[in-house]
Write an enzyme that holds these catalytic residues in place. Sequence first.
Site, PDB file in Angstrom:
ATOM      1  N   GLY A  13      25.295 -44.900 -13.663  1.00  0.00           N
ATOM      2  CA  GLY A  13      24.713 -45.137 -12.248  1.00  0.00           C
ATOM      3  C   GLY A  13      25.576 -44.348 -11.301  1.00  0.00           C
ATOM      4  O   GLY A  13      26.504 -43.661 -11.659  1.00  0.00           O
ATOM      5  N   ASP A  36      26.598 -49.539 -20.406  1.00  0.00           N
ATOM      6  CA  ASP A  36      25.161 -49.609 -19.666  1.00  0.00           C
ATOM      7  C   ASP A  36      24.163 -50.359 -20.365  1.00  0.00           C
ATOM      8  O   ASP A  36      24.492 -51.049 -21.150  1.00  0.00           O
ATOM      9  CB  ASP A  36      24.726 -48.087 -19.349  1.00  0.00           C
ATOM     10  CG  ASP A  36      23.779 -47.844 -18.076  1.00  0.00           C
ATOM     11  OD1 ASP A  36      23.305 -48.710 -17.566  1.00  0.00           O
ATOM     12  OD2 ASP A  36      24.437 -46.926 -17.423  1.00  0.00           O
ATOM     13  N   GLY A 100      31.524 -55.199  -7.572  1.00  0.00           N
ATOM     14  CA  GLY A 100      30.987 -54.558  -6.586  1.00  0.00           C
ATOM     15  C   GLY A 100      29.644 -54.803  -6.341  1.00  0.00           C
ATOM     16  O   GLY A 100      28.704 -54.308  -5.223  1.00  0.00           O
ATOM     17  N   THR A 101      28.923 -55.532  -7.439  1.00  0.00           N
ATOM     18  CA  THR A 101      27.406 -55.606  -7.426  1.00  0.00           C
ATOM     19  C   THR A 101      27.004 -56.341  -6.118  1.00  0.00           C
ATOM     20  O   THR A 101      27.629 -57.378  -5.884  1.00  0.00           O
ATOM     21  CB  THR A 101      26.979 -56.378  -8.607  1.00  0.00           C
ATOM     22  OG1 THR A 101      27.566 -55.587  -9.763  1.00  0.00           O
ATOM     23  CG2 THR A 101      25.610 -56.486  -8.807  1.00  0.00           C
ATOM     24  N   HIS A 157      21.014 -47.218   4.298  1.00  0.00           N
ATOM     25  CA  HIS A 157      21.628 -46.719   2.863  1.00  0.00           C
ATOM     26  C   HIS A 157      20.449 -45.668   2.401  1.00  0.00           C
ATOM     27  O   HIS A 157      19.151 -45.551   2.807  1.00  0.00           O
ATOM     28  CB  HIS A 157      21.711 -48.026   1.986  1.00  0.00           C
ATOM     29  CG  HIS A 157      22.950 -48.426   2.196  1.00  0.00           C
ATOM     30  ND1 HIS A 157      23.096 -49.523   3.105  1.00  0.00           N
ATOM     31  CD2 HIS A 157      24.197 -48.483   1.719  1.00  0.00           C
ATOM     32  CE1 HIS A 157      24.224 -50.094   3.113  1.00  0.00           C
ATOM     33  NE2 HIS A 157      24.801 -49.336   2.228  1.00  0.00           N
ATOM     34  N   HIS A 158      20.718 -45.059   1.463  1.00  0.00           N
ATOM     35  CA  HIS A 158      19.884 -43.958   0.590  1.00  0.00           C
ATOM     36  C   HIS A 158      18.694 -44.833   0.158  1.00  0.00           C
ATOM     37  O   HIS A 158      18.617 -45.985  -0.061  1.00  0.00           O
ATOM     38  CB  HIS A 158      20.681 -43.509  -0.673  1.00  0.00           C
ATOM     39  CG  HIS A 158      21.202 -44.759  -1.407  1.00  0.00           C
ATOM     40  ND1 HIS A 158      20.662 -45.257  -2.593  1.00  0.00           N
ATOM     41  CD2 HIS A 158      22.574 -45.523  -1.300  1.00  0.00           C
ATOM     42  CE1 HIS A 158      21.528 -46.058  -3.182  1.00  0.00           C
ATOM     43  NE2 HIS A 158      22.436 -46.214  -2.452  1.00  0.00           N
ATOM     44  N   LYS A 161      18.238 -47.519  -2.760  1.00  0.00           N
ATOM     45  CA  LYS A 161      18.924 -48.951  -2.858  1.00  0.00           C
ATOM     46  C   LYS A 161      17.856 -50.069  -2.968  1.00  0.00           C
ATOM     47  O   LYS A 161      16.809 -50.127  -2.477  1.00  0.00           O
ATOM     48  CB  LYS A 161      19.772 -49.203  -1.626  1.00  0.00           C
ATOM     49  CG  LYS A 161      20.310 -50.409  -1.606  1.00  0.00           C
ATOM     50  CD  LYS A 161      21.562 -50.558  -0.391  1.00  0.00           C
ATOM     51  CE  LYS A 161      22.419 -51.725  -0.471  1.00  0.00           C
ATOM     52  NZ  LYS A 161      23.220 -52.208  -1.677  1.00  0.00           N
TER      53      LYS A 161
HETATM   54  N1  LIG Z   1      30.845 -53.252  -3.358  1.00  0.00           N
HETATM   55  C1  LIG Z   1      30.850 -51.784  -3.004  1.00  0.00           C
HETATM   56  O1  LIG Z   1      31.955 -51.352  -2.398  1.00  0.00           O
HETATM   57  C2  LIG Z   1      29.671 -51.233  -3.327  1.00  0.00           C
HETATM   58  C3  LIG Z   1      28.656 -51.846  -4.051  1.00  0.00           C
HETATM   59  N2  LIG Z   1      27.693 -50.998  -4.643  1.00  0.00           N
HETATM   60  C4  LIG Z   1      26.506 -51.773  -5.252  1.00  0.00           C
HETATM   61  O2  LIG Z   1      26.886 -51.377  -6.646  1.00  0.00           O
HETATM   62  C5  LIG Z   1      25.642 -51.608  -7.552  1.00  0.00           C
HETATM   63  C6  LIG Z   1      25.205 -50.153  -8.068  1.00  0.00           C
HETATM   64  O3  LIG Z   1      25.043 -49.533  -7.192  1.00  0.00           O
HETATM   65  P1  LIG Z   1      24.701 -48.099  -7.581  1.00  0.00           P
HETATM   66  O4  LIG Z   1      25.697 -47.475  -8.497  1.00  0.00           O
HETATM   67  O5  LIG Z   1      24.357 -47.364  -6.485  1.00  0.00           O
HETATM   68  O6  LIG Z   1      23.179 -48.090  -8.497  1.00  0.00           O
HETATM   69  P2  LIG Z   1      22.704 -47.508  -9.692  1.00  0.00           P
HETATM   70  O7  LIG Z   1      21.425 -47.991 -10.014  1.00  0.00           O
HETATM   71  O8  LIG Z   1      22.945 -45.968  -9.548  1.00  0.00           O
HETATM   72  O9  LIG Z   1      23.724 -47.929 -10.899  1.00  0.00           O
HETATM   73  C7  LIG Z   1      23.430 -49.210 -11.485  1.00  0.00           C
HETATM   74  C8  LIG Z   1      24.110 -49.048 -13.049  1.00  0.00           C
HETATM   75  O10 LIG Z   1      23.974 -50.292 -13.562  1.00  0.00           O
HETATM   76  C9  LIG Z   1      23.066 -50.378 -14.654  1.00  0.00           C
HETATM   77  N3  LIG Z   1      22.406 -51.583 -15.002  1.00  0.00           N
HETATM   78  C10 LIG Z   1      21.630 -52.247 -14.281  1.00  0.00           C
HETATM   79  N4  LIG Z   1      21.295 -53.496 -14.708  1.00  0.00           N
HETATM   80  C11 LIG Z   1      21.975 -53.583 -15.860  1.00  0.00           C
HETATM   81  C12 LIG Z   1      22.233 -54.667 -16.863  1.00  0.00           C
HETATM   82  N5  LIG Z   1      21.524 -55.806 -16.520  1.00  0.00           N
HETATM   83  N6  LIG Z   1      23.260 -54.397 -17.820  1.00  0.00           N
HETATM   84  C13 LIG Z   1      24.097 -53.349 -17.663  1.00  0.00           C
HETATM   85  N7  LIG Z   1      23.824 -52.402 -16.888  1.00  0.00           N
HETATM   86  C14 LIG Z   1      22.888 -52.536 -16.068  1.00  0.00           C
HETATM   87  C15 LIG Z   1      21.999 -49.369 -14.416  1.00  0.00           C
HETATM   88  O11 LIG Z   1      21.365 -48.937 -15.704  1.00  0.00           O
HETATM   89  P3  LIG Z   1      19.933 -48.225 -15.250  1.00  0.00           P
HETATM   90  O12 LIG Z   1      20.185 -47.360 -14.498  1.00  0.00           O
HETATM   91  O13 LIG Z   1      19.646 -47.868 -16.816  1.00  0.00           O
HETATM   92  O14 LIG Z   1      18.836 -49.485 -14.909  1.00  0.00           O
HETATM   93  C16 LIG Z   1      23.073 -48.351 -13.616  1.00  0.00           C
HETATM   94  O15 LIG Z   1      23.558 -47.415 -14.806  1.00  0.00           O
HETATM   95  C17 LIG Z   1      24.481 -52.318  -6.665  1.00  0.00           C
HETATM   96  O16 LIG Z   1      24.598 -53.574  -6.377  1.00  0.00           O
HETATM   97  C18 LIG Z   1      25.454 -51.554  -4.926  1.00  0.00           C
HETATM   98  O17 LIG Z   1      24.884 -52.254  -3.943  1.00  0.00           O
HETATM   99  C19 LIG Z   1      27.491 -49.693  -4.470  1.00  0.00           C
HETATM  100  C20 LIG Z   1      28.466 -49.074  -3.653  1.00  0.00           C
HETATM  101  C21 LIG Z   1      29.663 -49.630  -3.292  1.00  0.00           C
HETATM  102  O1  LIG Z   2      24.118 -49.641  -2.804  1.00  0.00           O
HETATM  103  C1  LIG Z   2      24.928 -48.827  -2.043  1.00  0.00           C
HETATM  104  O2  LIG Z   2      24.868 -47.738  -2.274  1.00  0.00           O
HETATM  105  C2  LIG Z   2      26.076 -49.685  -1.541  1.00  0.00           C
HETATM  106  N1  LIG Z   2      26.103 -50.829  -1.647  1.00  0.00           N
HETATM  107  C3  LIG Z   2      26.948 -51.710  -1.057  1.00  0.00           C
HETATM  108  C4  LIG Z   2      26.282 -52.752  -0.066  1.00  0.00           C
HETATM  109  O3  LIG Z   2      25.101 -53.452  -0.604  1.00  0.00           O
HETATM  110  O4  LIG Z   2      26.902 -52.949   1.103  1.00  0.00           O
HETATM  111  C5  LIG Z   2      28.171 -51.149  -0.220  1.00  0.00           C
HETATM  112  C6  LIG Z   2      27.765 -49.700   0.358  1.00  0.00           C
HETATM  113  O5  LIG Z   2      27.242 -50.009   1.557  1.00  0.00           O
HETATM  114  C7  LIG Z   2      26.975 -48.798  -0.640  1.00  0.00           C
END
Ligand SMILES: NC(=O)C1=CN([C@@H]2O[C@H](COP(=O)(O)OP(=O)(O)OC[C@H]3O[C@@H](n4cnc5c(N)ncnc54)[C@H](OP(=O)(O)O)[C@@H]3O)[C@@H](O)[C@H]2O)C=CC1
Ligand SMILES: O=C(O)C1=N[C@H](C(=O)O)C[C@H](O)C1
Length: 270
Positions: A13, A36, A100-101, A157-158, A161
Amino acid sequence: MSKLRIIVAGAGGRMGAANIAAIAAHDGVELVGALDRPGSAAIGKDAGTLAGLEALGVPVSDDIAPLLGRADAIIDFTAPASSVALAQRAAQTGLVHIIGTTGCSEADDAAIAAAAAAGARIVKSGNFSPGMVALTALVEKAARALADYDVEILEMHHNKKVDAPSGTALMLGEAAARGRDIALKDHKVTVRDGHTGPREAGTIGFATLRGGNVIGDHMVILAGQSERIELNHRAQDRTIYANGAIKAVLWAAAQPPGLYSMADVLGLND
Ligand SMILES: NC(=O)C1=CN([C@@H]2O[C@H](COP(=O)(O)OP(=O)(O)OC[C@H]3O[C@@H](n4cnc5c(N)ncnc54)[C@H](OP(=O)(O)O)[C@@H]3O)[C@@H](O)[C@H]2O)C=CC1
Ligand SMILES: O=C(O)C1=N[C@H](C(=O)O)C[C@H](O)C1
């Protein structure tokens, strides 16, 4: 001192790539595993290549079991079901689990808290940037000082999301609610549509925008009768979250099992 050994979940991701790159650039930690979703196109690929680096010799897998005995921590920015399952694994083995999810339900959060009570060292935050943690503290103070001002929280956000309001917006809302000694769940307004009537005093409003590749913009507005305060944060690169997650790993490795926040990591609750 030996390096802390980290597994990155969600390696395919956006945050997975940022986490892999940040770990590779940090002297105090090393990547020992990448995970993943079963069926993901990332399975079998090298984690370094996926992150745009040279190959690191760490293939992406969908099975955590063989990795558990040789890791100290998991950095997990994935999806709620995955984070709950990983927290249960972390509890069995006493691992540090950085979550971070966002978009977790009350039941997900309860399961994560139970995993922390059962032995995991979990740091969970809607935002791992230190600037956002500082902003959250300011919002709590401002909401307390300006008790009759209307609080509105805007986030953008993008367009990929999947959850709304963002985890960060909810974290900021919780901070404003703490400042007012109220429970956010009883006062939040996340939808306005049609004939809504006037704004109910004491509520905390949320507005969600989605578009393009915006990494994460948040604004907290405190609106009074003749003035408006706007507290803004704009993330410019996902590295800010990934470096915060590594900081959390290094801090949590020295803590007893429990559920912690980024404010704990940065010493704001001492
Ligand atoms: N707390 C913070 O500072 C931040 C939090 N976030 C959060 O992090 C999360 C991920 O964001 P982002 O990287 O942009 O999202 P992406 O969709 O790019 O990445 C998520 C990854 O997790 C994988 N995934 C999804 N479901 C499962 C599962 N059940 N088991 C294992 N792997 C799984 C996805 O696989 P696949 O694509 O194959 O489905 C993908 O590789 C979001 O909830 C976002 O809001 C993001 C940025 C900052
Ligand atoms: O999904 C994102 O990209 C992000 N998710 C987090 C949120 O839900 O606040 C953190 C950040 O804003 C980016």
